[in-house]
Every structure is written in structure tokens, then in C-alpha cells.
Write a protein that holds these residues in place. Structure first.
Motif, PDB file in Angstrom:
ATOM      1  N   UNK A   1      19.258  39.597  44.189  1.00 49.24           N
ATOM      2  CA  UNK A   1      19.387  38.419  45.050  1.00 49.24           C
ATOM      3  C   UNK A   1      19.652  37.184  44.207  1.00 49.24           C
ATOM      4  N   UNK A   2      18.915  37.055  43.118  1.00 49.33           N
ATOM      5  CA  UNK A   2      19.129  35.904  42.224  1.00 49.33           C
ATOM      6  C   UNK A   2      20.515  35.972  41.589  1.00 49.33           C
ATOM      7  N   UNK A   3      20.884  37.151  41.076  1.00 44.03           N
ATOM      8  CA  UNK A   3      22.124  37.289  40.307  1.00 44.03           C
ATOM      9  C   UNK A   3      23.378  37.311  41.153  1.00 44.03           C
ATOM     10  N   UNK A   4      23.278  37.701  42.421  1.00 46.67           N
ATOM     11  CA  UNK A   4      24.463  37.820  43.268  1.00 46.67           C
ATOM     12  C   UNK A   4      24.542  36.763  44.361  1.00 46.67           C
ATOM     13  N   UNK A   5      23.396  36.290  44.836  1.00 49.67           N
ATOM     14  CA  UNK A   5      23.399  35.360  45.968  1.00 49.67           C
ATOM     15  C   UNK A   5      23.051  33.931  45.582  1.00 49.67           C
ATOM     16  N   UNK A   6      22.341  33.742  44.495  1.00 44.63           N
ATOM     17  CA  UNK A   6      21.921  32.387  44.122  1.00 44.63           C
ATOM     18  C   UNK A   6      22.798  31.851  42.991  1.00 44.63           C
ATOM     19  N   UNK A   7      22.741  32.482  41.827  1.00 45.11           N
ATOM     20  CA  UNK A   7      23.532  32.025  40.678  1.00 45.11           C
ATOM     21  C   UNK A   7      24.269  33.225  40.100  1.00 45.11           C
ATOM     22  N   UNK A   8      25.580  33.259  40.255  1.00 43.75           N
ATOM     23  CA  UNK A   8      26.382  34.394  39.783  1.00 43.75           C
ATOM     24  C   UNK A   8      27.269  33.970  38.617  1.00 43.75           C
ATOM     25  N   UNK A   9      27.722  34.964  37.890  1.00 44.61           N
ATOM     26  CA  UNK A   9      28.737  34.732  36.867  1.00 44.61           C
ATOM     27  C   UNK A   9      30.102  34.649  37.541  1.00 44.61           C
ATOM     28  N   UNK A  10      30.937  33.724  37.122  1.00 42.20           N
ATOM     29  CA  UNK A  10      32.269  33.638  37.740  1.00 42.20           C
ATOM     30  C   UNK A  10      33.169  34.777  37.277  1.00 42.20           C
ATOM     31  N   UNK A  11      34.139  35.095  38.109  1.00 41.44           N
ATOM     32  CA  UNK A  11      35.146  36.070  37.719  1.00 41.44           C
ATOM     33  C   UNK A  11      35.044  37.389  38.438  1.00 41.44           C
ATOM     34  N   UNK A  12      33.820  37.769  38.833  1.00 44.73           N
ATOM     35  CA  UNK A  12      33.658  39.011  39.576  1.00 44.73           C
ATOM     36  C   UNK A  12      32.308  38.983  40.288  1.00 44.73           C
ATOM     37  N   UNK A  13      32.257  39.618  41.445  1.00 43.54           N
ATOM     38  CA  UNK A  13      31.014  39.725  42.220  1.00 43.54           C
ATOM     39  C   UNK A  13      30.382  38.365  42.491  1.00 43.54           C
ATOM     40  N   UNK A  14      31.206  37.372  42.768  1.00 44.41           N
ATOM     41  CA  UNK A  14      30.693  36.015  42.970  1.00 44.41           C
ATOM     42  C   UNK A  14      30.934  35.498  44.389  1.00 44.41           C
ATOM     43  N   UNK A  15      31.378  36.372  45.295  1.00 47.52           N
ATOM     44  CA  UNK A  15      31.811  35.913  46.605  1.00 47.52           C
ATOM     45  C   UNK A  15      30.710  35.444  47.526  1.00 47.52           C
ATOM     46  N   UNK A  16      29.437  35.791  47.247  1.00 52.79           N
ATOM     47  CA  UNK A  16      28.333  35.400  48.124  1.00 52.79           C
ATOM     48  C   UNK A  16      27.363  34.435  47.449  1.00 52.79           C
ATOM     49  N   UNK A  17      27.685  33.971  46.248  1.00 49.57           N
ATOM     50  CA  UNK A  17      26.755  33.140  45.489  1.00 49.57           C
ATOM     51  C   UNK A  17      26.834  31.673  45.912  1.00 49.57           C
ATOM     52  N   UNK A  18      25.673  31.033  45.901  1.00 52.11           N
ATOM     53  CA  UNK A  18      25.622  29.599  46.184  1.00 52.11           C
ATOM     54  C   UNK A  18      26.126  28.799  44.994  1.00 52.11           C
ATOM     55  N   UNK A  19      25.764  29.242  43.784  1.00 54.58           N
ATOM     56  CA  UNK A  19      26.170  28.559  42.551  1.00 54.58           C
ATOM     57  C   UNK A  19      26.808  29.559  41.587  1.00 54.58           C
ATOM     58  N   UNK A  20      27.559  29.009  40.637  1.00 53.49           N
ATOM     59  CA  UNK A  20      28.127  29.794  39.546  1.00 53.49           C
ATOM     60  C   UNK A  20      27.678  29.215  38.219  1.00 53.49           C
TER      61      UNK A  20
END
Length: 295
Positions: free
Chosen positions: A241-260
Motif C-alpha cells: 500500500x505504501x509502495x504502490x498507492x502512497x509513494x511509488x517509483x516513477x517509470x513503472x507501477x505508478x498508476x495508482x500512487x498519490x506521490x512519486x
């Protein structure tokens, strides 16, 4: 580690003891892979039929909310594949892989509540960005609107991985080998290999794989202590949840994140600092889960 600490693990392993042969595990993994490949091929055909060519690449990489939802939901095919494998080769149902429903749910909520409290505590601490301020991604209103569905598909994804690694593989090995070094170590190694991505992570690929392997060992330990997959799913859910929905790395798997984060997976500077912080949080989450299970 005393065997007494892992006594509860026996209720997960016992249904496999009548059929502990390694060929059953390997054949089941082959069947599971075939199910996943076949179902994903059908999804890909549907995407190619319904989505314009210019949008397909971003969707398949999880750059859009729709793409991430489809990608995470598709992990349900892993759960389906494991269900087929254990029925064919171990003559048991998927419920036996997860553990008794009542204890599994209670343990999940105990650990989830403690980890949610930990997340709230971290959010209330003074802000820190290690010199790397976060970048906005989804609009807050859209993120909140999608959040229930986002949480649901993350739960599908983490449950599938736990059912496969800490469930089917770990239980099958524990029925054949007595040493936790084998039945905890091999699933963790496989989990690490699945997260080894040199094309995307560059020089960080090995470090990320080691982090994943360490996480795999911790959730293997908590599974063996609990006797169900509930706590492991809760720990994995908290992490993703933290890694995919709150703060994700840009470039992949970032479509549902609030921040990058303002750097990608291959950045050898700031990412390594964040991995150290993440590793410390992983240990704290594991200790918190152990405390929650004793209550």
C-alpha cells in the motif's frame, strides 16, 4: 530457533505430509504457470481488442490507474493456479494453504491494526524528505475516489504472492524437509529472484533482490509462528500500500500512487538511502506483527 516457536506451522504443513514428494511441488508449479500464462493471454487479447495502440504500452506497464488495476487484479490468476495445483497434486483445497479462516482473519486484523497505527505514527512525525521532495502524481480527489478499489486489488496481489511463496512452496518444502533453513530459505530466495530486475534497476538490482529476500524471510517466520497466512498477508499489504498507492517509483507501477519519488529505480544515490530506511521499517513492522500475535 526452537521448534516450539514454529509449532503452529504444523497445521499448515500437516495436509501435505501424506504427499510430500518434490515432484508434486514442481509439477504443481508448472500447472500454476500454465494457468497464469493462459489467463494473462486472454487478458492481453482483450486489451489489444479494446485499447487503442497508443495507450497499450502505458497500460501494460501500470502507468495509468486502469492499467494498474488490471495488472494487480491479474494476480488472482496466481491464486487460481495454486488452487488447481494443490487439488491435482496434493488432494487438498485452497483453504488449507491459507489456514483456518477464523484464526487467519483475526490474525490479519490484529497485525493490520498495529501496522496502521505504526503508519499513522510515522505520518505524524516531523516531515523528512532526505533532500528529495516528493512529486505529485494523481489528483487527491481521484486518488481518494479510487482508494477502495485500489486497496482491493493490492489485497488480491499480496494474497496471491503469499499463497504461492509462504503457502504452497513453503508448506510443500516443510513437509519434505525438517530444517527451516530450507523451507524458509528457498521460498525467500525464489521471492528475491522474482524481484531481480537488472533491466529496470541497473546497479541497484542486486540490492533490491536482497531486500526482497530479507522480507521473504521475515514473512516466512511470521507465518510459521502464526500457523496461518493472515499476518504475512497483512505485512505484505502494509508494505505494498505504501509502495504502490502512497509513494511509488516513477517509470513503472505508478498508476495508482498519490506521490512519486523524484528518481527512478536505477538511481544509485537516493534510492539506496531510501532502501535503508525501508529496511528499518520492515524490521519494525515484523517486530510489531510479532507483538500483535501475542496479544
Amino acid at each position: 530457533m526452537s521448534r516450539h516457536a514454529y509449532a503452529a506451522h504444523e497445521r499448515l504443513v500437516a495436509p501435505v505430509r501424506a504427499r510430500p514428494q518434490l515432484w508434486r511441488l514442481l509439477a504443481g508449479l508448472g500447472v500454476m504457470a500454465a494457468v497464469v500464462l493462459a489467463m494473462n493471454a486472454l487478458v492481453l487479447i482483450a486489451i489489444e481488442t479494446a485499447v487503442p495502440p497508443g495507450r497499450r504500452a502505458a497500460m501494460l506497464a501500470g502507468h495509468s490507474p486502469q492499467g494498474m488495476i488490471i495488472l494487480l487484479a491479474s494476480f488472482g490468476f496466481v491464486t487460481l493456479g495454486v488452487a488447481v495445483a494443490v487439488r491435482l497434486f496434493q488432494q487438498r483445497g485452497l483453504a488449507s494453504v491459507i489456514g483456518p479462516a477464523g484464526p487467519a482473519l483475526r490474525q490479519f486484523w490484529r497485525v493490520a491494526r498495529v501496522l496502521a497505527g505504526l503508519a499513522l505514527l510515522l505520518a505524524l512525525l516531523p516531515p523528512y524528505d532526505m533532500g528529495t521532495p516528493l512529486l505529485a502524481n494523481l489528483a487527491p480527489g481521484l486518488w481518494l475516489m479510487l482508494l477502495p478499489l485500489s486497496l482491493g486489488v493490492v489485497l488480491i496481489q499480496v494474497s496471491a504472492e503469499e499463497i504461492l511463496f509462504r503457502g504452497y512452496v513453503q508448506q510443500s518444502l516443510a513437509a519434505r524437509f525438517r530444517s527451516p533453513v530450507i523451507w524458509m530459505g528457498l521460498p525467500a530466495a525464489l521471492f528475491a529472484m522474482g524481484h531481480y530486475l537488472p533491466a529496470e534497476a541497473g546497479a541497484n538490482a542486486g540490492l533490491i533482490a536482497v531486500w526482497s529476500g530479507a522480507f521473504g524471510l521475515l514473512v516466512s517466520d511470521i507465518t510459521a509462528r502464526a500457523g496461518t497466512l493472515g499476518p504475512a498477508i497483512a505485512m505484505h499489504f502494509f508494505n505494498n500500500v505504501v509502495a504502490l498507492l502512497v509513494v511509488a517509483l516513477p517509470g513503472q507501477l505508478d498508476g495508482l500512487a498519490l506521490f512519486l519519488l523524484p528518481y527512478d529505480m536505477a538511481d544509485t544515490g537516493p534510492l539506496r538511502d531510501w532502501l535503508l530506511v525501508d529496511f528499518a521499517l520492515m524490521l519494525v513492522a515484523w517486530l510489531a506483527a510479532r507483538v500483535a500475535l501475542r496479544r
